[in-house]
Motif scaffolding. Structure first.
Motif, mmCIF file in Angstrom:
data_model
loop_
_atom_site.group_PDB
_atom_site.id
_atom_site.type_symbol
_atom_site.label_atom_id
_atom_site.label_comp_id
_atom_site.label_asym_id
_atom_site.label_seq_id
_atom_site.Cartn_x
_atom_site.Cartn_y
_atom_site.Cartn_z
ATOM 1 N N TRP A 180 0.716 -1.319 -0.326
ATOM 2 C CA TRP A 180 0.074 -0.226 0.270
ATOM 3 C C TRP A 180 0.929 1.084 -0.475
ATOM 4 N N VAL A 181 1.684 0.970 0.971
ATOM 5 C CA VAL A 181 2.797 2.560 0.791
ATOM 6 C C VAL A 181 3.057 2.956 -0.503
ATOM 7 N N ALA A 182 3.907 1.774 -1.321
ATOM 8 C CA ALA A 182 4.199 1.764 -2.798
ATOM 9 C C ALA A 182 2.844 2.124 -3.428
ATOM 10 N N ILE A 183 2.428 1.586 -3.204
ATOM 11 C CA ILE A 183 1.127 2.720 -4.020
ATOM 12 C C ILE A 183 1.107 4.212 -4.031
ATOM 13 N N GLY A 184 0.842 4.076 -2.854
ATOM 14 C CA GLY A 184 0.902 5.545 -2.650
ATOM 15 C C GLY A 184 2.411 6.678 -3.069
ATOM 16 N N ARG A 185 3.164 6.334 -2.810
ATOM 17 C CA ARG A 185 4.319 6.401 -3.249
ATOM 18 C C ARG A 185 4.560 6.623 -4.362
ATOM 19 N N VAL A 186 4.390 5.384 -5.821
ATOM 20 C CA VAL A 186 4.645 5.406 -7.304
ATOM 21 C C VAL A 186 3.363 5.943 -7.333
ATOM 22 N N GLY A 187 2.289 5.756 -7.319
ATOM 23 C CA GLY A 187 1.068 6.024 -8.379
ATOM 24 C C GLY A 187 0.981 4.287 -8.505
ATOM 25 N N TRP A 188 0.050 4.226 -9.241
ATOM 26 C CA TRP A 188 -1.109 2.587 -9.731
ATOM 27 C C TRP A 188 -1.368 3.041 -10.799
ATOM 28 N N TRP A 189 -1.639 2.129 -12.021
ATOM 29 C CA TRP A 189 -1.464 1.999 -12.814
ATOM 30 C C TRP A 189 -2.881 0.672 -13.229
ATOM 31 N N PRO A 190 -4.608 1.748 -13.155
ATOM 32 C CA PRO A 190 -5.656 0.802 -12.880
ATOM 33 C C PRO A 190 -6.059 -0.883 -13.316
ATOM 34 N N PRO A 191 -5.182 0.004 -15.410
ATOM 35 C CA PRO A 191 -5.641 -2.102 -15.631
ATOM 36 C C PRO A 191 -4.431 -3.424 -15.103
ATOM 37 N N GLY A 192 -3.538 -2.751 -14.528
ATOM 38 C CA GLY A 192 -2.819 -4.053 -13.096
ATOM 39 C C GLY A 192 -1.671 -4.116 -14.330
ATOM 40 N N ALA A 193 -1.171 -4.999 -13.946
ATOM 41 C CA ALA A 193 0.229 -5.738 -13.926
ATOM 42 C C ALA A 193 -0.072 -6.696 -15.738
ATOM 43 N N GLN A 194 0.811 -7.023 -15.671
ATOM 44 C CA GLN A 194 1.235 -8.294 -17.070
ATOM 45 C C GLN A 194 0.253 -9.315 -15.885
ATOM 46 N N PRO A 195 -0.162 -10.203 -16.793
ATOM 47 C CA PRO A 195 -1.671 -11.423 -15.758
ATOM 48 C C PRO A 195 0.246 -12.666 -16.280
ATOM 49 N N PHE A 196 -0.494 -13.208 -15.052
ATOM 50 C CA PHE A 196 0.661 -14.388 -14.805
ATOM 51 C C PHE A 196 0.344 -15.791 -16.094
ATOM 52 N N HIS A 197 -0.815 -15.583 -16.923
ATOM 53 C CA HIS A 197 -1.181 -16.790 -17.922
ATOM 54 C C HIS A 197 -0.407 -15.921 -19.363
ATOM 55 N N THR A 198 0.248 -14.723 -19.425
ATOM 56 C CA THR A 198 0.606 -14.689 -20.678
ATOM 57 C C THR A 198 2.058 -14.321 -20.663
ATOM 58 N N ASN A 199 2.659 -14.178 -19.148
ATOM 59 C CA ASN A 199 4.015 -14.184 -19.370
ATOM 60 C C ASN A 199 5.091 -14.705 -19.269
ATOM 61 N N ASP A 200 6.211 -14.275 -19.385
ATOM 62 C CA ASP A 200 7.743 -15.343 -19.884
ATOM 63 C C ASP A 200 8.587 -15.048 -19.289
ATOM 64 N N GLY A 259 -2.609 9.007 -4.139
ATOM 65 C CA GLY A 259 -2.530 10.079 -2.850
ATOM 66 C C GLY A 259 -1.582 9.611 -1.764
ATOM 67 N N ARG A 260 -1.061 10.089 -0.542
ATOM 68 C CA ARG A 260 -0.766 9.302 0.468
ATOM 69 C C ARG A 260 -1.694 9.381 1.304
ATOM 70 N N SER A 261 -2.468 8.021 1.705
ATOM 71 C CA SER A 261 -3.238 7.796 3.238
ATOM 72 C C SER A 261 -2.711 8.323 4.151
ATOM 73 N N TRP A 262 -1.400 8.395 4.789
ATOM 74 C CA TRP A 262 -0.902 8.863 5.634
ATOM 75 C C TRP A 262 -0.653 10.200 6.455
ATOM 76 N N GLU A 263 -1.008 10.807 5.375
ATOM 77 C CA GLU A 263 -1.242 12.388 5.359
ATOM 78 C C GLU A 263 -1.423 13.031 5.777
ATOM 79 N N SER A 264 -3.233 12.523 5.808
ATOM 80 C CA SER A 264 -4.264 12.851 5.675
ATOM 81 C C SER A 264 -5.179 12.342 6.412
ATOM 82 N N GLY A 265 -6.368 12.912 7.020
ATOM 83 C CA GLY A 265 -6.892 12.344 7.652
ATOM 84 C C GLY A 265 -6.545 11.590 9.317
ATOM 85 N N PRO A 266 -7.150 10.779 10.136
ATOM 86 C CA PRO A 266 -6.868 10.423 11.790
ATOM 87 C C PRO A 266 -4.997 9.918 11.400
#
Length: 731
Positions: A156-176, A365-372
């Motif tokens: 979760w920390v990495a996603i908040g700091r680097v960013g998110w790619w909505p379609p996702g990573a390349q799936p296992f069954h297509t990979n080499d 966004g960085r959830s840990w920087e806002s909210g409780p």
């Protein structure tokens, strides 16, 4: 629900068979459950006709019969009496008393004095999972804790700091290619970018079609046996190893330059920051051949063009865990290992529905920087939760906001949470501890009230929808009706019913997935599951009535990016600069400075086929297979220390000491001791043959915490090992 009936002539008993699925872990293995004429569970077998798991089932899954019918199972609500014993109490009386105590605490100390902890059992009860947060929201408390933040919250920390790619990573069954760092999916049956639906068959099929597998692990694990390249480092060096691999890839120009130019904001800065991680230096620190780093870079980035790197609990529990996960994400980013515009998305999500998935970076966004914020250290939330590494101190530290009540939903924090003595002391000090649990676990023993829920095959359920895209490669959902009936004369209380009842008694409105519940009439399993699936692209009945699961075969493709979007992956934010500097300084220390002379070994956590965290400790069958958690050592280290198989050994850290039986294991590299976590009982309970031993006694939550997520150091712990002629007290 599929059913076949027949007569067991040997016992003159009518048996019926029902399709269902296991809910112990994310494997969700399809099963055939056999029940007798009283709907008592009598057998569980893997379902060979199941299209997802193809008949696979593990020892924990087949143990369900013993668990459901165990004579140790709690069948009535229990209340702690003044002398510390427990007495049965009618359910309505128990709920009324708990609600009255909650009202006193909330009125006196505020809603933040009430917290909830959700464990593995709570996550796999889909009708209940959404009510935990709904209950806390209703009373106005932000105090949600779970085992997620002592597991792999670095993701979760990495996603908040680097960013998110909505379609996702390349799936296992297509990979080499697949690079697996500190994860063993053939035993853990956990995703980690791997297909765990009958994992042994899936890895063999992948190898047959040419997939290359890279495994980085201090132990030659079951998964490592299938590796084309196996790297066996000293624990705690994953961040440096990955930094060196990325450095090689960038220097050689093996990265995806076009993808990076379009979607990465600061690749040049990352390359500069990783310059100190010379492969020769890192190889020396990790005690691995330098050529293995170059070969990993070549195989992953030059020779193969599709595939991802992923981690398990090992790196997430080790030193520099947030930076390790950051390097994992950066390696996937620089190689462009994401689903692109126009490519089919295997599983965009089904039960929870999906919106447009554009092939672009999203700044979540960085959830840990806002909210409780936590009272202890001022930490924010990660994954929408407060941080379990701080839970004991939040209970023990006086002042406004001190937690006075904890509702444990399908969890066992007394056994699972690090700093074992402190956690037990904290739970014992609570004004009100409610445990929703079918067995007398260490946490239940400390509780004021124990409310036993139905067991998995006694309830309607869905797969773990929160993580459905990681569990299934396609848009698939699995529902089951109850196939067994609770024991006669029992009075059970599902997690959702307890939380709904307490909210009703407190005059609070529960809202689940945007739907206000009727607070006068209990909703029931299927009503809650229907609410969870209300945004699915098909009617709830379609999912509910599919006898072996519903596969939604309407293709979904990654959409073009929004031309107005300017978001890009950020590989070197300021806090990562600081973490890289700390890792650089560590790598440039002398060997003597990096090693504490009095603690020359490293203890690593370990998964077992016969346990899932604390699940399985009350099963006679599983206890026969694995009665305790041995200290697994390389035979060369055993010879060096004068230790033989079965000897008692003392393992000490700078925080505590444990005793365990030694077991030779040449899959463990030298310099390492490997022990399965989540064993042991309460402090002072020293029956190793009965409970094993808790590695949490070696772990401090006063220090060695990661920034952002307060993750304790739960693996890669510096320890000393010596033969013990007699077993000594632990602590």
């Amino acid at each position: 629900m599929h059913k076949d009936e027949g007569m067991d002539t040997a016992h003159n008993m009518t048996l019926s068979k029902h399709k269902s699925f296991c809910r112990i872990c994310t494997g969700h293995c399809g099963v055939v459950a056999t029940v007798d004429e009283h709907h008592k569970l009598v057998a569980i077998q893997g379902d060979r006709d199941d299209t997802q798991t193809l008949g696979f089932i593990c020892s924990k899954g087949t143990d369900a019969v013993d668990s459901h019918n165990s004579d140790q199972r709690i069948l009535h609500p229990l209340k702690r009496m003044a002398d510390g014993s427990f007495s049965a109490i009618p359910l309505e009386q128990a709920l009324g008393e708990i609600a009255s105590k909650l009202r006193v605490i909330i009125d006196r100390d505020g809603p933040a004095a009430v917290a909830a902890y959700r464990g593995s059992g709570g996550f796999f009860a889909s009708a209940s999972i959404q009510l935990v947060n709904a209950f806390l929201d209703a009373i106005g408390s932000h105090q949600m804790y779970s085992n997620l933040t002592i597991d792999q919250s670095a993701k979760w920390v990495a996603i908040g700091r680097v960013g998110w790619w909505p379609p996702g990573a390349q799936p296992f069954h297509t990979n080499d290619v697949a690079m697996l760092v500190g994860c063993n999916p053939l035993v853990s049956i956990a995703g980690s970018g791997f297909d765990t639906r009958h994992p042994l068959k899936r890895i063999r099929d992948a190898k047959e079609r040419g997939m290359k597998i890279i495994v980085i692990d201090p132990r030659r694990s079951e998964t490592a046996e299938y590796a084309d390249l196996f790297i066996q480092p000293l624990p705690g060096n994953d961040a440096a190893i990955l930094a060196a691999i990325i450095r090689i890839i960038l220097a050689e120009g093996w990265h995806d330059g076009e993808f990076c130019a379009r979607h990465v904001a600061d690749l040049d800065l990352l390359q500069q920051a990783l310059e100190p991680f010379d492969p020769e230096l890192v190889a020396g620190i990790a005690d691995i051949p330098v050529e293995s780093l170059r070969e990993a870079a070549r195989l992953f980035a030059r020779d193969c063009k599709r595939g991802t790197v992923s981690t398990g609990t090992g790196p997430s529990m080790s030193p520099f865990s947030n930076l390790t996960e950051h390097m994992v994400t950066c390696l996937n980013v620089v190689c462009g290992r994401y689903i692109r515009e126009g490519e089919r998305i295997g599983n965009p999500g089904l039960v929870l529905g999906w919106g447009p998935k554009r092939a672009q970076v999203m700044d979540v966004g960085r959830s840990w920087e806002s909210g409780p914020k936590s009272r202890i250290g001022g930490f924010g939330t990660v994954g929408g939760e407060m941080l379990t590494g701080l839970l004991a101190d939040e209970i023990l530290t006086p002042g406004p906001g001190q937690i006075k009540c904890l509702i444990s939903v399908g969890g066992n924090p007394a056994a699972a949470v690090p700093d074992h003595n402190k956690m037990a002391k904290a739970l014992e000090s609570l004004e009100l501890l409610v445990s929703l649990e079918p067995f007398m676990t260490p946490t239940a023993i400390l509780a004021d009230y124990i409310l036993p829920p139905r067991m998995p095959y006694e309830r309607a359920d869905l797969h773990l929808a929160l993580f459905e895209t990681a569990i299934y490669p396609d848009a698939y959902a699995r529902h089951t009706q109850p196939v067994a009936t609770p024991p006669a004369d029992s009075e059970l209380c599902d997690e959702w019913f307890a939380l709904w009842s307490l909210a009703s008694r407190l005059g609070q409105q529960l809202v689940c997935n945007g739907v206000e519940l009727d607070m006068q009439t209990p909703p029931g399993d299927d009503a809650l599951l229907a609410i969870m699936a209300k945004n699915a692209p098909v009617p709830w009945q379609t999912i509910r009535d599919a006898p072996t699961g519903y596969l939604h075969d309407e293709p979904v493709f990654a959409l073009p990016p929004d031309p107005a979007s300017t978001a890009r992956f950020t590989t070197l934010p300021a806090d990562v600069v600081q973490e890289i500097a700390e890792l650089r300084d560590y790598c440039h220390m002398s060997a003597a400075e990096r090693t504490i002379a009095s603690f020359p070994y490293r203890l690593t956590s370990r998964r077992s086929r016969h346990r899932f965290n604390t699940v399985g400790h009350f099963s006679p069958y599983l206890k026969r297979l694995m009665p305790w958690n041995p200290a697994c050592l390389n035979p060369a280290d055993m010879a060096l220390e004068g230790i033989e198989n079965g000897d008692w050994v003392e393992i000490s850290s700078d925080h505590g000491m444990i005793c365990a039986r030694a077991e030779a294991d040449d899959s463990v590299r030298t310099g390492v001791v490997s022990i399965t976590h989540c064993f042991g009982f309460l402090p002072g309970e020293e029956d190793y043959d009965q409970y094993g031993v808790s590695t949490n006694l070696l772990i401090s939550t006063d220090r060695d915490l990661q920034t952002i997520n307060a993750m304790p150091r739960m693996s890669g712990i510096p320890v000393a090992i010596r033969q013990a002629h007699v077993k000594r007290n632990v602590g």
